[in-house]
Scaffold this active site. Sequence first.
Site, PDB file in Angstrom:
ATOM      1  N   GLU A  80      -9.009 -14.739   8.164  1.00 49.78           N
ATOM      2  CA  GLU A  80      -8.373 -13.460   7.814  1.00 49.78           C
ATOM      3  C   GLU A  80      -7.565 -12.813   8.941  1.00 49.78           C
ATOM      4  OE1 GLU A  80     -11.107 -14.180   5.940  1.00 49.78           O
ATOM      5  OE2 GLU A  80     -10.466 -13.566   3.935  1.00 49.78           O
ATOM      6  N   TYR A  82      -8.636 -12.250  12.106  1.00 56.09           N
ATOM      7  CA  TYR A  82      -9.448 -11.577  13.129  1.00 56.09           C
ATOM      8  C   TYR A  82      -9.433 -12.397  14.426  1.00 56.09           C
ATOM      9  CZ  TYR A  82     -10.986  -8.528   9.341  1.00 56.09           C
ATOM     10  OH  TYR A  82     -11.009  -7.637   8.302  1.00 56.09           O
ATOM     11  N   ARG A 130     -16.955 -18.744   8.691  1.00 49.81           N
ATOM     12  CA  ARG A 130     -15.906 -18.478   7.696  1.00 49.81           C
ATOM     13  C   ARG A 130     -14.574 -18.856   8.328  1.00 49.81           C
ATOM     14  NH1 ARG A 130     -15.386 -15.279   2.770  1.00 49.81           N
ATOM     15  NH2 ARG A 130     -13.317 -14.379   2.598  1.00 49.81           N
ATOM     16  N   HIS A 168      -4.781 -10.825   7.082  1.00 51.02           N
ATOM     17  CA  HIS A 168      -4.526  -9.523   6.449  1.00 51.02           C
ATOM     18  C   HIS A 168      -3.046  -9.146   6.499  1.00 51.02           C
ATOM     19  CE1 HIS A 168      -8.561  -8.856   5.384  1.00 51.02           C
ATOM     20  NE2 HIS A 168      -9.018  -8.685   6.605  1.00 51.02           N
ATOM     21  N   GLN A 255      -8.803  -0.759  -6.777  1.00 50.65           N
ATOM     22  CA  GLN A 255      -8.516   0.675  -6.760  1.00 50.65           C
ATOM     23  C   GLN A 255      -9.640   1.544  -6.201  1.00 50.65           C
ATOM     24  OE1 GLN A 255      -6.231   0.466 -10.813  1.00 50.65           O
ATOM     25  NE2 GLN A 255      -6.219   2.579 -10.148  1.00 50.65           N
TER      26      GLN A 255
HETATM   27  P1  NAP Z   1       3.436   8.344 -12.929  1.00 52.87           P
HETATM   28  O1  NAP Z   1       2.981   7.300 -12.001  1.00 52.87           O
HETATM   29  O2  NAP Z   1       3.189   9.758 -12.623  1.00 52.87           O
HETATM   30  O3  NAP Z   1       4.989   8.108 -13.168  1.00 52.87           O
HETATM   31  C1  NAP Z   1       5.765   8.864 -14.053  1.00 52.87           C
HETATM   32  C2  NAP Z   1       7.232   8.562 -13.779  1.00 52.87           C
HETATM   33  O4  NAP Z   1       7.998   9.305 -14.692  1.00 52.87           O
HETATM   34  C3  NAP Z   1       7.673   8.943 -12.398  1.00 52.87           C
HETATM   35  O5  NAP Z   1       8.481   7.904 -11.899  1.00 52.87           O
HETATM   36  C4  NAP Z   1       8.466  10.225 -12.607  1.00 52.87           C
HETATM   37  O6  NAP Z   1       9.475  10.177 -11.631  1.00 52.87           O
HETATM   38  C5  NAP Z   1       8.980  10.082 -14.024  1.00 52.87           C
HETATM   39  N1  NAP Z   1       9.067  11.335 -14.762  1.00 52.87           N
HETATM   40  C6  NAP Z   1       8.141  12.316 -14.851  1.00 52.87           C
HETATM   41  N2  NAP Z   1       8.586  13.300 -15.645  1.00 52.87           N
HETATM   42  C7  NAP Z   1       9.801  12.939 -16.069  1.00 52.87           C
HETATM   43  C8  NAP Z   1      10.771  13.562 -16.907  1.00 52.87           C
HETATM   44  N3  NAP Z   1      10.539  14.735 -17.467  1.00 52.87           N
HETATM   45  N4  NAP Z   1      11.929  12.925 -17.100  1.00 52.87           N
HETATM   46  C9  NAP Z   1      12.170  11.718 -16.539  1.00 52.87           C
HETATM   47  N5  NAP Z   1      11.292  11.089 -15.745  1.00 52.87           N
HETATM   48  C10 NAP Z   1      10.124  11.702 -15.506  1.00 52.87           C
HETATM   49  O7  NAP Z   1       2.805   8.109 -14.357  1.00 52.87           O
HETATM   50  P2  NAP Z   1       2.665   6.790 -15.209  1.00 52.87           P
HETATM   51  O8  NAP Z   1       3.617   5.742 -14.805  1.00 52.87           O
HETATM   52  O9  NAP Z   1       2.679   7.272 -16.603  1.00 52.87           O
HETATM   53  O10 NAP Z   1       1.206   6.294 -14.831  1.00 52.87           O
HETATM   54  C11 NAP Z   1       0.080   7.110 -15.142  1.00 52.87           C
HETATM   55  C12 NAP Z   1      -0.995   6.940 -14.076  1.00 52.87           C
HETATM   56  O11 NAP Z   1      -1.506   5.644 -14.114  1.00 52.87           O
HETATM   57  C13 NAP Z   1      -0.504   7.190 -12.675  1.00 52.87           C
HETATM   58  O12 NAP Z   1      -1.492   7.850 -11.950  1.00 52.87           O
HETATM   59  C14 NAP Z   1      -0.293   5.821 -12.154  1.00 52.87           C
HETATM   60  O13 NAP Z   1      -0.408   5.753 -10.745  1.00 52.87           O
HETATM   61  C15 NAP Z   1      -1.404   5.069 -12.845  1.00 52.87           C
HETATM   62  N6  NAP Z   1      -1.047   3.646 -12.977  1.00 52.87           N
HETATM   63  C16 NAP Z   1      -1.188   2.874 -11.882  1.00 52.87           C
HETATM   64  C17 NAP Z   1      -0.829   1.565 -11.956  1.00 52.87           C
HETATM   65  C18 NAP Z   1      -0.986   0.671 -10.746  1.00 52.87           C
HETATM   66  O14 NAP Z   1      -1.451   1.093  -9.726  1.00 52.87           O
HETATM   67  N7  NAP Z   1      -0.623  -0.583 -10.808  1.00 52.87           N
HETATM   68  C19 NAP Z   1      -0.317   1.040 -13.133  1.00 52.87           C
HETATM   69  C20 NAP Z   1      -0.180   1.868 -14.241  1.00 52.87           C
HETATM   70  C21 NAP Z   1      -0.541   3.192 -14.136  1.00 52.87           C
HETATM   71  P3  NAP Z   1      10.513  11.332 -11.389  1.00 52.87           P
HETATM   72  O15 NAP Z   1       9.811  12.617 -11.783  1.00 52.87           O
HETATM   73  O16 NAP Z   1      10.856  11.221  -9.955  1.00 52.87           O
HETATM   74  O17 NAP Z   1      11.662  10.975 -12.269  1.00 52.87           O
HETATM   75 FE1  SF4 Z   2     -12.895  -3.282  -6.810  1.00 53.78          FE
HETATM   76 FE2  SF4 Z   2     -14.205  -2.663  -9.048  1.00 53.78          FE
HETATM   77 FE3  SF4 Z   2     -11.564  -3.056  -9.112  1.00 53.78          FE
HETATM   78 FE4  SF4 Z   2     -13.264  -5.094  -8.754  1.00 53.78          FE
HETATM   79  S1  SF4 Z   2     -13.060  -3.823 -10.590  1.00 53.78           S
HETATM   80  S2  SF4 Z   2     -11.411  -4.723  -7.600  1.00 53.78           S
HETATM   81  S3  SF4 Z   2     -14.841  -4.125  -7.490  1.00 53.78           S
HETATM   82  S4  SF4 Z   2     -12.637  -1.420  -8.019  1.00 53.78           S
END
Ligand code: NAP
Ligand code: SF4
Length: 584
Positions: A80, A82, A130, A168, A255
């Site tokens: 990793e 280290y 490891r 990493h 997450q």
């Molecule tokens: P989000 O992450 O808050 O994104 C919403 C997007 O919409 C932003 O890009 C925002 O950018 C835009 N937006 C907001 N209001 C708007 C408006 N009135 N008009 C046009 N654009 C607008 O929300 P989400 O994509 O719905 O996801 C929901 C939650 O799930 C979030 O917390 C997200 O982090 C999480 N999630 C995480 C992952 C991951 O980590 N892989 C995957 C899916 C969801 P602007 O306001 O700059 O335009």
């Molecule tokens: Fe971590 Fe739980 Fe997501 Fe697995 S499911 S990667 S243990 S948060």
Amino acid sequence: MVTDAVHDAGGLICLQILHAGRYSKQDGLVGASDIPSPINRRKPRALSTAEVEHTVESFANCAALAREAGYDGVEIMGSEGYLITQFTATRTNNRSDKYGGSLENRLRFPLEVVRATRARVGPDFMIFFRMSALDLVEGGLNAEETLLQARALEAAGVDVLDTGVGWHEARVPTIGYMVPRAAWRDATARIKSAVKIPVVATNRINTPELAEELLQQGVADLVSLARPFLADSQFVLKAEQGRADEINTCVACNQACLDFLFRNKVASCLVNPRACRETHFPVGKAARAKRVAVVGAGAAGLSCAITAFERGHEVTLYEANDAIGGQLNLAKQVPGKEFSETLRYFRTRLDRSTVRTKTGHRVGADELVQGAYDAVVIASGVRPRLPDIPGIDHPKVLRYDEVLSGTKVPGKRVAIIGAGGIGFDVAEYLSKSKGGAGTQAFLATWGVDTLGMGDGGLVAPVTVEQQRSIVMLQRKPTPPGKGLGATTGWAIRMELARRGIPVLTGVSYQRIDDEGLHILHEGQPQLIAADHVILCAGQEPVNALRAELATRGIEATLIGGAERAEEIDALRAVDQGMQVAYAL
Ligand code: NAP
Ligand code: SF4
């Protein structure tokens, strides 16, 4: 003592000895050389020859102390990126003494550590090492050098070779959800074929069936799992008792485990908020059993209903759709996201509980009043936000839920409004090539040499021709994808950038018409010619039922997206479901 507790439960326990070297987050860090790491702002000082010799003794001393403390063995962390790997790779070792230069000299440090450790702990104490099966960095070892190291470690007295994958700082994801299950099996099998001692397979092994398959196929003699035990501490017991379908499977999201740790928070688990908070959520019944209605069987409602059942409450779970899952049914469509496992887990739990699950049933205030419940929890989720843009009702406008559910299939030219988590998910969903889901495709697109002969096990990444042209947009001027996980976001951004998907930031939306999406970008009008414009602009809560109940004198509790749609994700939903169930 920890060791006594493990022994009393019939287990064995080893202590891992890890020297972070140039990855250390403390001042005064040391390394094989003074070459800084791209993921640490602190610069290391090169150890002197005498200090290296002292460090060898320190490893051995630590192992001797572990033996005294009742451990059954130690694992020497030599992967990793280290300290030990910093000695073996030319990337980080430019020494001119006996620990630098030739491969023989670069392997001297780990081999001396093993020999010194064996000398201190004796023959009847396990030494795991490891080792890095694949460095995945330029200037790392290739397969031939790796196998040489494996044989040398065996000869030096190692009992078991555990395997690690990627430093990493490697720009190849190694454990995130985008990594196919058991993707590194070939690198492990190579090591196994080179030595006689047991070899351990690792990374993205999250079910007993897969673990068994690796053992049966002779890829490894043992498997190592970590995150799956956060997701379900009863993993081994359930597998042993033939109840694998009851296992809460780790979905490799990172997450609540790694992403929490990087924010200096106690690790937990998205699918199991009880992990590392066992005293906060003690197993046992509530003081008084209540009749509870949970409205909505998405992530929040499922978590609440099952936990409330565990606490001894009599639970009725209402779901308007024909199937449980809510937004998890959309998230599971995103390549790599294993939420179908989470749904299987919840389904099994519900089937083996006394929770009355009423799917295809949109419960109203009247029915809930008649039900005379002691508590009503509303987990009715979210609806996609429809931004106020002229032309929003144009036929080329699609919502993310229509796309991810497969109800609507976008054309070849796509504009995505919103570059948050769901915007990235939709871009990934639409750009992943049909044949691109397997391990070989993953390795090829991330530039991993399947034979391991390249420097660090790397080759030039294969570019996959895109079937669609996709543009993502956001109004904020800040870098896109900021809200993605710390340990997975970089890989998602890199993958989409490599597929040629631009993200325009600081835009303002003018209108949508037959031509496509009209925007202002850097003050200039611009047309994004698109067959479809997909809305990923956040969500709004669905919770009108609460006000209706309030007029009937019933105080319901909102959870998940129904409570606050902003930034709602499975992590908050599952956690809040459990919190509220404990508060009933
Ligand atoms: P989000 O992450 O808050 O994104 C919403 C997007 O919409 C932003 O890009 C925002 O950018 C835009 N937006 C907001 N209001 C708007 C408006 N009135 N008009 C046009 N654009 C607008 O929300 P989400 O994509 O719905 O996801 C929901 C939650 O799930 C979030 O917390 C997200 O982090 C999480 N999630 C995480 C992952 C991951 O980590 N892989 C995957 C899916 C969801 P602007 O306001 O700059 O335009
Ligand atoms: Fe971590 Fe739980 Fe997501 Fe697995 S499911 S990667 S243990 S948060």
